[in-house]
Design a protein around this motif. Structure first.
Motif, PDB file in Angstrom:
ATOM      1  N   ASP A  48       9.364  -7.963  -2.758  1.00 47.46           N
ATOM      2  CA  ASP A  48       8.729  -7.017  -1.838  1.00 47.46           C
ATOM      3  C   ASP A  48       9.770  -6.129  -1.167  1.00 47.46           C
ATOM      4  OD1 ASP A  48       6.711  -5.749  -0.508  1.00 47.46           O
ATOM      5  OD2 ASP A  48       6.401  -7.320   0.974  1.00 47.46           O
ATOM      6  N   LEU A  49      10.860  -6.747  -0.719  1.00 46.41           N
ATOM      7  CA  LEU A  49      11.931  -5.971  -0.079  1.00 46.41           C
ATOM      8  C   LEU A  49      12.595  -5.014  -1.066  1.00 46.41           C
ATOM      9  CD1 LEU A  49      13.656  -8.754   2.068  1.00 46.41           C
ATOM     10  CD2 LEU A  49      12.264  -6.855   2.914  1.00 46.41           C
ATOM     11  N   LEU A  50      12.844  -5.495  -2.278  1.00 48.05           N
ATOM     12  CA  LEU A  50      13.540  -4.680  -3.276  1.00 48.05           C
ATOM     13  C   LEU A  50      12.714  -3.495  -3.738  1.00 48.05           C
ATOM     14  CD1 LEU A  50      15.368  -7.288  -5.558  1.00 48.05           C
ATOM     15  CD2 LEU A  50      16.406  -5.569  -4.074  1.00 48.05           C
ATOM     16  N   ASP A  51      11.407  -3.700  -3.986  1.00 44.11           N
ATOM     17  CA  ASP A  51      10.627  -2.575  -4.512  1.00 44.11           C
ATOM     18  C   ASP A  51      10.528  -1.453  -3.477  1.00 44.11           C
ATOM     19  OD1 ASP A  51       8.438  -3.158  -2.835  1.00 44.11           O
ATOM     20  OD2 ASP A  51       7.330  -4.191  -4.386  1.00 44.11           O
ATOM     21  N   GLY A  52      10.403  -1.807  -2.199  1.00 44.37           N
ATOM     22  CA  GLY A  52      10.363  -0.782  -1.164  1.00 44.37           C
ATOM     23  C   GLY A  52      11.696  -0.063  -1.028  1.00 44.37           C
ATOM     24  N   PHE A  53      12.791  -0.817  -1.078  1.00 41.86           N
ATOM     25  CA  PHE A  53      14.135  -0.238  -0.950  1.00 41.86           C
ATOM     26  C   PHE A  53      14.426   0.722  -2.093  1.00 41.86           C
ATOM     27  CE2 PHE A  53      18.664  -0.345  -2.032  1.00 41.86           C
ATOM     28  CZ  PHE A  53      19.221   0.095  -0.838  1.00 41.86           C
ATOM     29  N   ILE A  54      14.102   0.304  -3.314  1.00 43.65           N
ATOM     30  CA  ILE A  54      14.380   1.145  -4.487  1.00 43.65           C
ATOM     31  C   ILE A  54      13.528   2.413  -4.453  1.00 43.65           C
ATOM     32  CG2 ILE A  54      14.192   1.270  -7.009  1.00 43.65           C
ATOM     33  CD1 ILE A  54      14.875  -1.758  -7.033  1.00 43.65           C
ATOM     34  N   ALA A  55      12.245   2.268  -4.118  1.00 44.24           N
ATOM     35  CA  ALA A  55      11.347   3.429  -4.093  1.00 44.24           C
ATOM     36  C   ALA A  55      11.773   4.440  -3.029  1.00 44.24           C
ATOM     37  CB  ALA A  55       9.914   2.970  -3.835  1.00 44.24           C
ATOM     38  N   ARG A  56      12.313   3.955  -1.914  1.00 47.61           N
ATOM     39  CA  ARG A  56      12.744   4.870  -0.839  1.00 47.61           C
ATOM     40  C   ARG A  56      14.036   5.590  -1.170  1.00 47.61           C
ATOM     41  NH1 ARG A  56      11.008   0.534   2.375  1.00 47.61           N
ATOM     42  NH2 ARG A  56      13.162  -0.244   2.511  1.00 47.61           N
ATOM     43  N   ASN A  57      14.899   4.955  -1.944  1.00 44.50           N
ATOM     44  CA  ASN A  57      16.237   5.503  -2.153  1.00 44.50           C
ATOM     45  C   ASN A  57      16.453   6.189  -3.499  1.00 44.50           C
ATOM     46  OD1 ASN A  57      18.089   4.582   0.272  1.00 44.50           O
ATOM     47  ND2 ASN A  57      16.725   2.864  -0.165  1.00 44.50           N
ATOM     48  N   TRP A  58      15.543   6.000  -4.447  1.00 45.60           N
ATOM     49  CA  TRP A  58      15.656   6.668  -5.750  1.00 45.60           C
ATOM     50  C   TRP A  58      14.337   7.388  -6.038  1.00 45.60           C
ATOM     51  CZ3 TRP A  58      18.307   2.155  -4.837  1.00 45.60           C
ATOM     52  CH2 TRP A  58      19.664   2.173  -5.125  1.00 45.60           C
ATOM     53  N   SER A  60      13.286   9.008  -8.528  1.00 45.44           N
ATOM     54  CA  SER A  60      12.733   8.795  -9.870  1.00 45.44           C
ATOM     55  C   SER A  60      11.936   7.496  -9.968  1.00 45.44           C
ATOM     56  CB  SER A  60      13.860   8.778 -10.910  1.00 45.44           C
ATOM     57  OG  SER A  60      14.740   7.683 -10.674  1.00 45.44           O
ATOM     58  N   GLN A  61      12.134   6.610  -9.003  1.00 44.64           N
ATOM     59  CA  GLN A  61      11.452   5.316  -9.019  1.00 44.64           C
ATOM     60  C   GLN A  61      10.218   5.286  -8.113  1.00 44.64           C
ATOM     61  OE1 GLN A  61      12.439   2.565 -11.053  1.00 44.64           O
ATOM     62  NE2 GLN A  61      13.526   4.320 -11.933  1.00 44.64           N
ATOM     63  N   LYS A  62       9.972   6.397  -7.459  1.00 44.38           N
ATOM     64  CA  LYS A  62       8.813   6.477  -6.569  1.00 44.38           C
ATOM     65  C   LYS A  62       7.615   7.006  -7.354  1.00 44.38           C
ATOM     66  CE  LYS A  62       7.618   8.163  -1.945  1.00 44.38           C
ATOM     67  NZ  LYS A  62       8.095   8.952  -0.774  1.00 44.38           N
ATOM     68  N   SER A  63       6.446   6.406  -7.137  1.00 47.84           N
ATOM     69  CA  SER A  63       5.261   6.834  -7.884  1.00 47.84           C
ATOM     70  C   SER A  63       4.003   6.648  -7.050  1.00 47.84           C
ATOM     71  CB  SER A  63       5.125   6.036  -9.191  1.00 47.84           C
ATOM     72  OG  SER A  63       4.855   4.669  -8.915  1.00 47.84           O
ATOM     73  N   ALA A  64       2.974   7.436  -7.394  1.00 42.29           N
ATOM     74  CA  ALA A  64       1.688   7.291  -6.720  1.00 42.29           C
ATOM     75  C   ALA A  64       1.073   5.931  -7.039  1.00 42.29           C
ATOM     76  CB  ALA A  64       0.738   8.413  -7.145  1.00 42.29           C
ATOM     77  N   LEU A  65       1.276   5.474  -8.299  1.00 43.82           N
ATOM     78  CA  LEU A  65       0.793   4.146  -8.665  1.00 43.82           C
ATOM     79  C   LEU A  65       1.422   3.088  -7.777  1.00 43.82           C
ATOM     80  CD1 LEU A  65      -0.736   2.184 -10.529  1.00 43.82           C
ATOM     81  CD2 LEU A  65       1.270   2.227 -12.050  1.00 43.82           C
ATOM     82  N   GLY A  66       2.711   3.235  -7.511  1.00 41.07           N
ATOM     83  CA  GLY A  66       3.413   2.274  -6.672  1.00 41.07           C
ATOM     84  C   GLY A  66       2.875   2.239  -5.257  1.00 41.07           C
ATOM     85  N   SER A  67       2.409   3.394  -4.764  1.00 46.47           N
ATOM     86  CA  SER A  67       1.868   3.447  -3.397  1.00 46.47           C
ATOM     87  C   SER A  67       0.605   2.611  -3.270  1.00 46.47           C
ATOM     88  CB  SER A  67       1.590   4.900  -2.990  1.00 46.47           C
ATOM     89  OG  SER A  67       0.420   5.401  -3.627  1.00 46.47           O
ATOM     90  N   ALA A  68      -0.072   2.377  -4.404  1.00 45.36           N
ATOM     91  CA  ALA A  68      -1.264   1.518  -4.406  1.00 45.36           C
ATOM     92  C   ALA A  68      -0.932   0.109  -4.878  1.00 45.36           C
ATOM     93  CB  ALA A  68      -2.342   2.125  -5.298  1.00 45.36           C
ATOM     94  N   LEU A  69      -0.016   0.008  -5.867  1.00 54.38           N
ATOM     95  CA  LEU A  69       0.297  -1.288  -6.465  1.00 54.38           C
ATOM     96  C   LEU A  69       1.032  -2.207  -5.497  1.00 54.38           C
ATOM     97  CD1 LEU A  69       0.001  -2.859  -9.092  1.00 54.38           C
ATOM     98  CD2 LEU A  69       2.215  -1.931  -9.813  1.00 54.38           C
ATOM     99  N   ASP A  70       1.934  -1.652  -4.696  1.00 55.62           N
ATOM    100  CA  ASP A  70       2.706  -2.462  -3.747  1.00 55.62           C
ATOM    101  C   ASP A  70       1.790  -3.156  -2.729  1.00 55.62           C
ATOM    102  OD1 ASP A  70       4.866  -3.568  -2.303  1.00 55.62           O
ATOM    103  OD2 ASP A  70       4.930  -1.829  -0.989  1.00 55.62           O
ATOM    104  N   PRO A  71       0.937  -2.393  -1.999  1.00 52.74           N
ATOM    105  CA  PRO A  71       0.032  -3.087  -1.066  1.00 52.74           C
ATOM    106  C   PRO A  71      -0.993  -3.979  -1.770  1.00 52.74           C
ATOM    107  CG  PRO A  71      -0.486  -0.734  -1.157  1.00 52.74           C
ATOM    108  CD  PRO A  71       0.802  -0.933  -1.890  1.00 52.74           C
ATOM    109  N   LEU A  72      -1.397  -3.604  -3.002  1.00 49.98           N
ATOM    110  CA  LEU A  72      -2.334  -4.447  -3.748  1.00 49.98           C
ATOM    111  C   LEU A  72      -1.684  -5.792  -4.069  1.00 49.98           C
ATOM    112  CD1 LEU A  72      -5.059  -4.788  -5.211  1.00 49.98           C
ATOM    113  CD2 LEU A  72      -3.970  -3.813  -7.248  1.00 49.98           C
ATOM    114  N   ALA A  73      -0.410  -5.762  -4.480  1.00 45.89           N
ATOM    115  CA  ALA A  73       0.322  -6.999  -4.761  1.00 45.89           C
ATOM    116  C   ALA A  73       0.419  -7.859  -3.503  1.00 45.89           C
ATOM    117  CB  ALA A  73       1.720  -6.671  -5.291  1.00 45.89           C
ATOM    118  N   ASP A  74       0.685  -7.206  -2.365  1.00 46.01           N
ATOM    119  CA  ASP A  74       0.746  -7.941  -1.094  1.00 46.01           C
ATOM    120  C   ASP A  74      -0.584  -8.615  -0.787  1.00 46.01           C
ATOM    121  OD1 ASP A  74       3.376  -7.237  -0.663  1.00 46.01           O
ATOM    122  OD2 ASP A  74       2.893  -5.511   0.601  1.00 46.01           O
ATOM    123  N   LYS A  75      -1.666  -7.883  -1.000  1.00 43.39           N
ATOM    124  CA  LYS A  75      -2.994  -8.417  -0.669  1.00 43.39           C
ATOM    125  C   LYS A  75      -3.377  -9.569  -1.589  1.00 43.39           C
ATOM    126  CE  LYS A  75      -4.650  -4.237   1.547  1.00 43.39           C
ATOM    127  NZ  LYS A  75      -3.270  -3.982   1.975  1.00 43.39           N
TER     128      LYS A  75
END
Length: 202
Positions: A48-58, A60-75
């Motif tokens: 959880d910490l790594l995916d947020g860190f990578i998406a914020r700092n690179w 090319s690694q940020k995506s609209a899918l990730g904006s939904a997939l990250d909280p979905l994974a948490d839930k």
């Protein structure tokens, strides 16, 4: 038109890993293997910490899918953990019911937003194609706080039988605080509504 993007980013893979770890954690808790469960939970937290860190700092690694997939994974992770911990008598039933109910409503809202933002003709193939981004989700501040509090309670509950403090008044106070942030988070999504969704224009 939707925006085409590569769904196979590192943050998205980490989110999928977290989803995969959820049933493993549930099994370990039901089997009362709390020592190993703590270790697997720490690994899930690291993803959880790594995916947020990578998406914020690179970028090319940020995506609209990730904006939904990250909280979905948490839930998904939180839901399975709370059900399992409730089964193990470490978290009260009303609190788990409250958390699961909120998450079910939010997941349903995500699927509805996906449907509403998909250009016509809407097809199942297009709906479930992760390469086509139609909306970016923006969680509210209190929702982020709530997720952190819920995970803190999970960690405290997993550690309770290991360190023998399952009957602690501080753990019960954390139940109450978690219930408060969960209710506040649900209200924030109701209050801000469309402000939490950014439609992507092609």
């Amino acid at each position: 038109m939707p925006q085409y993007e590569n769904p196979w980013t590192i943050p998205n893979m980490l989110s999928m890993t977290r989803i995969g770890l959820a049933p493993v954690l549930g099994y370990l808790i039901i089997e009362e293997d709390f020592n190993l469960a703590l270790g697997v939970f720490a690994l899930a937290g690291l993803t959880d910490l790594l995916d947020g860190f990578i998406a914020r700092n690179w970028a090319s690694q940020k995506s609209a899918l990730g904006s939904a997939l990250d909280p979905l994974a948490d839930k998904i992770l939180i839901s399975i953990l709370y059900v399992s911990l409730t089964y193990a008598d470490l978290i009260p039933v009303p609190l788990t019911y409250m958390i699961i109910s909120r998450d079910v409503m939010l997941i349903a809202a995500v699927f509805y937003v996906r449907y509403r933002t998909l250009p016509t003709p809407r097809t199942l193939a297009k709906y479930f194609n992760p390469c086509y981004a139609t909306a970016r989700l923006k969680p509210t501040f209190i929702s982020k706080v709530n997720t952190a509090v819920q995970l803190i309670l999970v960690a405290a509950s997993l550690a309770a039988p290991v360190f023998n403090y399952a009957d602690s008044i501080y753990l019960q106070m954390l139940w109450c605080f978690t219930a408060f942030t969960t209710a506040a988070s649900a209200y924030s999504y109701y209050h801000y509504g469309r402000k939490t969704v950014q439609v992507i224009k092609g």
